[in-house]
Scaffold this active site. Structure first.
Site, mmCIF file in Angstrom:
data_model
loop_
_atom_site.group_PDB
_atom_site.id
_atom_site.type_symbol
_atom_site.label_atom_id
_atom_site.label_comp_id
_atom_site.label_asym_id
_atom_site.label_seq_id
_atom_site.Cartn_x
_atom_site.Cartn_y
_atom_site.Cartn_z
ATOM 1 N N GLY A 1 22.825 -33.540 -10.337
ATOM 2 C CA GLY A 1 23.696 -32.372 -10.329
ATOM 3 C C GLY A 1 24.658 -32.394 -9.154
ATOM 4 C CG ASP B 1 12.738 -35.372 -9.575
ATOM 5 O OD1 ASP B 1 11.584 -35.053 -9.230
ATOM 6 O OD2 ASP B 1 13.611 -34.545 -9.899
ATOM 7 C CD GLU C 1 -10.035 -42.904 -14.296
ATOM 8 O OE1 GLU C 1 -10.711 -43.536 -13.454
ATOM 9 O OE2 GLU C 1 -9.454 -41.813 -14.027
ATOM 10 C CB ILE D 1 2.260 -29.300 -2.203
ATOM 11 C CG1 ILE D 1 1.622 -29.825 -0.915
ATOM 12 C CG2 ILE D 1 1.797 -30.123 -3.403
ATOM 13 C CD1 ILE D 1 0.120 -29.717 -0.887
#
Length: 320
Positions: free
Chosen positions: A105, A128, A188, A251
């Protein structure tokens, strides 16, 4: 000639933004370039909310998370009249160019300013890691460490209680943070947006995993793929095993940047100022194969290649 530049941070904050701001100011000082800080991203640019930045201003921000300039998501900046106000505000201050630090953005805003003939350079700052043209973005490595630490701690409880744990991880439409934290944390099962989500297949594979004698499992999943609380309920019903969902949330954004992000911020900031001095405008900075590069700002809409991610997830997870 570049004599005064402005810098802003926009979109979601990421650890290392302050390191980039500090580097820009210190490098500019040695090039005899003045620096102005724009408060609260593009909103502050339109509101003429600016401060002078100097060596004293940035002397103790290297290890701080977040951004001292503040940030905001200002969608009205897409309107041309608001960008005209922003450019006029910078010209009145004698600003010759703008460096933006942020994600897709932020790049869109910078590109639109560049198309209106105002010199801009983009530096990728987002946890990200979803920016095209760069292997890493500033803040990603720090967020990765934060998520892995959380996975390790949740695994302790998961093993002790012999339960299934779902961990929701940030990333929007990019699964990098989920995939690599899951590999580092030994999860997993991995669910990322680059691969179509199949809830039935996931539950079936968890069931197989339990039948093989495994008493607990951890599922790493990127945000917005599904409601993880509801998924936990469904897994518990089908498998008859206690299942808990943990949403790590913001966090992941905070905390002191790791060394890699601090160094990356310095390298990218140095390269950004070099481009400005060479009058190479409308560019953004990246790192490829450990080499700092640049490319055109208008590539912000491109998607990162997912072939490697698919191979890695097949090797690291029971899901595929």
């Amino acid at each position: 000639m570049i004599k005064k530049i402005a810098v802003l941070t926009s979109g979601g904050d990421s650890p290392g933004m302050n390191a980039a701001i500090r580097s820009i100011v210190r490098i500019a000082y040695h090039k005899k370039i003045k620096v102005v800080g724009i408060l609260n991203g593009y909103l502050g640019l339109c509101q003429n909310n600016m401060i002078k930045l100097n060596l004293s201003t940035v002397s103790n921000i290297l290890n701080r998370g977040g951004t001292i300039l503040g940030t905001a998501r200002y969608l009205k900046f897409y309107k041309k009249k608001n960008r005209e106000i922003a450019i006029e505000n910078m010209k009145k201050k004698g600003i010759n160019a703008l460096i933006v630090i942020g994600g897709n953005g932020t790049y869109i805003g910078a590109y639109k300013l560049y198309k209106m003939n105002f010199p801009c350079i983009g530096i990728p700052g987002t946890i990200d890691n979803d920016i095209y043209g760069t292997d890493y973005t500033i803040g990603y490595s720090t967020a990765l460490e934060t998520v892995v630490q959380a996975i390790d701690k949740i695994r302790d409880t998961s093993c002790s209680h012999q339960r299934i744990s779902i961990i929701e991880i940030m990333g929007r439409n990019c699964g990098d943070l989920t995939l690599f934290s899951a590999i580092a944390g030994g999860c997993e099962f991995i669910v990322i947006p680059e691969i179509p989500y199949n809830e039935k297949k996931l539950i079936d594979n968890i069931k197989k995993n339990i039948h093989l004698g495994n008493k607990n499992a951890i599922i790493a999943i990127t945000e917005k793929i599904c409601n993880v609380k509801e998924l936990a309920k469904k897994i518990e019903i089908h498998i008859k095993k206690e299942t808990r969902a943990t949403i790590l949330g913001h966090i992941q954004r905070g905390g002191s940047p790791v060394s890699f992000d601090r160094i990356l911020a310095f390298k990218m900031s140095l390269f950004a100022i070099k481009l400005l001095l060479k009058k190479k405008f409308g560019k953004c900075i990246g790192i490829k194969n450990n080499k700092i590069i640049y490319y055109d700002l208008n590539y912000f809409s491109q998607s990162k290649h997912t072939k490697l991610k698919k191979k890695l997830i097949k090797l690291a997870s029971n899901l595929y």
